[in-house]
Design a protein around this motif. Sequence first.
Motif, PDB file in Angstrom:
ATOM      1  N   ASP A   1       4.028 -19.974  30.117  1.00 36.97           N
ATOM      2  CA  ASP A   1       4.942 -20.539  29.121  1.00 36.97           C
ATOM      3  C   ASP A   1       6.206 -19.694  29.072  1.00 36.97           C
ATOM      4  O   ASP A   1       6.171 -18.519  28.683  1.00 36.97           O
ATOM      5  CB  ASP A   1       4.278 -20.565  27.745  1.00 36.97           C
ATOM      6  CG  ASP A   1       3.213 -21.635  27.639  1.00 36.97           C
ATOM      7  OD1 ASP A   1       3.335 -22.656  28.335  1.00 36.97           O
ATOM      8  OD2 ASP A   1       2.256 -21.453  26.869  1.00 36.97           O
TER       9      ASP A   1
ATOM     10  N   TYR B   1      10.320 -19.041  27.959  1.00 32.47           N
ATOM     11  CA  TYR B   1      11.249 -19.311  26.872  1.00 32.47           C
ATOM     12  C   TYR B   1      12.592 -18.639  27.120  1.00 32.47           C
ATOM     13  O   TYR B   1      12.674 -17.612  27.804  1.00 32.47           O
ATOM     14  CB  TYR B   1      10.687 -18.781  25.541  1.00 32.47           C
ATOM     15  CG  TYR B   1       9.573 -19.626  24.969  1.00 32.47           C
ATOM     16  CD1 TYR B   1       9.817 -20.527  23.943  1.00 32.47           C
ATOM     17  CD2 TYR B   1       8.272 -19.531  25.469  1.00 32.47           C
ATOM     18  CE1 TYR B   1       8.796 -21.309  23.407  1.00 32.47           C
ATOM     19  CE2 TYR B   1       7.242 -20.309  24.948  1.00 32.47           C
ATOM     20  CZ  TYR B   1       7.513 -21.194  23.922  1.00 32.47           C
ATOM     21  OH  TYR B   1       6.510 -21.968  23.400  1.00 32.47           O
TER      22      TYR B   1
ATOM     23  N   THR C   1      13.089 -16.908  21.524  1.00 36.87           N
ATOM     24  CA  THR C   1      11.720 -17.176  21.075  1.00 36.87           C
ATOM     25  C   THR C   1      11.499 -18.620  20.637  1.00 36.87           C
ATOM     26  O   THR C   1      10.386 -18.986  20.265  1.00 36.87           O
ATOM     27  CB  THR C   1      11.359 -16.249  19.901  1.00 36.87           C
ATOM     28  OG1 THR C   1      12.322 -16.426  18.844  1.00 36.87           O
ATOM     29  CG2 THR C   1      11.362 -14.784  20.338  1.00 36.87           C
ATOM     30  N   SER C   2      12.554 -19.424  20.675  1.00 41.28           N
ATOM     31  CA  SER C   2      12.415 -20.789  20.166  1.00 41.28           C
ATOM     32  C   SER C   2      12.629 -21.881  21.212  1.00 41.28           C
ATOM     33  O   SER C   2      12.134 -22.997  21.055  1.00 41.28           O
ATOM     34  CB  SER C   2      13.389 -21.021  19.001  1.00 41.28           C
ATOM     35  OG  SER C   2      14.727 -20.812  19.419  1.00 41.28           O
ATOM     36  N   ARG C   3      13.359 -21.592  22.285  1.00 36.73           N
ATOM     37  CA  ARG C   3      13.670 -22.633  23.258  1.00 36.73           C
ATOM     38  C   ARG C   3      12.734 -22.541  24.459  1.00 36.73           C
ATOM     39  O   ARG C   3      12.806 -21.603  25.254  1.00 36.73           O
ATOM     40  CB  ARG C   3      15.123 -22.510  23.710  1.00 36.73           C
ATOM     41  CG  ARG C   3      15.526 -23.615  24.683  1.00 36.73           C
ATOM     42  CD  ARG C   3      16.935 -23.414  25.198  1.00 36.73           C
ATOM     43  NE  ARG C   3      17.246 -24.367  26.249  1.00 36.73           N
ATOM     44  CZ  ARG C   3      17.978 -24.096  27.316  1.00 36.73           C
ATOM     45  NH1 ARG C   3      18.533 -22.900  27.461  1.00 36.73           N
ATOM     46  NH2 ARG C   3      18.197 -25.025  28.234  1.00 36.73           N
ATOM     47  N   TYR C   4      11.871 -23.544  24.593  1.00 31.23           N
ATOM     48  CA  TYR C   4      10.948 -23.590  25.728  1.00 31.23           C
ATOM     49  C   TYR C   4      11.698 -24.033  26.974  1.00 31.23           C
ATOM     50  O   TYR C   4      12.394 -25.052  26.965  1.00 31.23           O
ATOM     51  CB  TYR C   4       9.812 -24.568  25.435  1.00 31.23           C
ATOM     52  CG  TYR C   4       8.777 -24.647  26.549  1.00 31.23           C
ATOM     53  CD1 TYR C   4       7.844 -23.629  26.718  1.00 31.23           C
ATOM     54  CD2 TYR C   4       8.740 -25.733  27.412  1.00 31.23           C
ATOM     55  CE1 TYR C   4       6.898 -23.699  27.736  1.00 31.23           C
ATOM     56  CE2 TYR C   4       7.798 -25.812  28.426  1.00 31.23           C
ATOM     57  CZ  TYR C   4       6.877 -24.787  28.582  1.00 31.23           C
ATOM     58  OH  TYR C   4       5.954 -24.837  29.593  1.00 31.23           O
TER      59      TYR C   4
ATOM     60  N   LYS D   1       5.608 -16.219  27.023  1.00 26.05           N
ATOM     61  CA  LYS D   1       4.690 -16.180  25.886  1.00 26.05           C
ATOM     62  C   LYS D   1       3.266 -16.119  26.385  1.00 26.05           C
ATOM     63  O   LYS D   1       2.813 -16.995  27.127  1.00 26.05           O
ATOM     64  CB  LYS D   1       4.887 -17.402  24.990  1.00 26.05           C
ATOM     65  CG  LYS D   1       4.134 -17.312  23.659  1.00 26.05           C
ATOM     66  CD  LYS D   1       4.462 -18.498  22.766  1.00 26.05           C
ATOM     67  CE  LYS D   1       3.793 -18.358  21.407  1.00 26.05           C
ATOM     68  NZ  LYS D   1       4.103 -19.524  20.530  1.00 26.05           N
TER      69      LYS D   1
END
Length: 266
Positions: free
Chosen positions: A94, A96, A99-102, A151
């Motif tokens: 995973d 990124y 910390t918010s945009r995959y 992540k």
Amino acid sequence: MKVTTLVENLTYKSGLLAEHGLSFYIETANRKILFDTGQSDVFVRNALAMGIDLTEVDAVVISHGHYDHAGGLNTFLRLNQKAKVYLKRAALFDKYSGTSRYVGAAADACLASGRLVFVDDLQELDQGLFIIPQTPIVNPADTHFKGFLVKKETLFEEDTFVDELFLVADSVDGISIISSCSHRGITNMVEAAISAFKKKIKAVVGGFHLLGCTPEQLEATICYFEQLAPKSLGICHCTGIDRYGAFVQRLGSVVFYNSTGTTFEL
């Protein structure tokens, strides 16, 4: 060996589409290979417009697990029922930006079942065409990790792109490198190729990830290629147009912009 750029950030050819991403179609004497798939189905539509039949592709190589390089993989797997997919295990992590945009691109488990080939060591895809899965960092200044994270369960770690790989075409007059995003540094990739093959560099093509780099990083990279003196330098994608211009000013006609629809031979 003939290489066609199926998708890149720009196109100047009527009937083709562009997107932020990269995909190469490679024809050797024996095989048809796809290196990355862009972020959507644009590479498929461009291939159709250029008369390229992707159902005949024998192998797919994924440079790393970002959406703009592997986002079209599931589309390809639905279209093509036979090709194996060569990648590193870490490409499935995973990923990124912050910390918010995959920014990852997971393969559909059903579509990919039995088709994934994990590459840990140098591997020959076809006679003279190799996957290089390891890029030692010999030049730490030429790395592009800032802001990118992986992540693992609930924790974020810096993404050092251990999943990144690139291609080398070996010929009697030298080796040619096809990179896709060069997060671990295009100069580090070149050094890894030289170390593996003990030959001079004929051509380097791909994204150099210099968009947003410091002036010092840009200058160091240009100086490196001035000394390397390749016959051809095909810049695109995450390099940045202004950075491309800086290369042209210093290296002249050796440099070309590798936009969507560009075809060249190695």
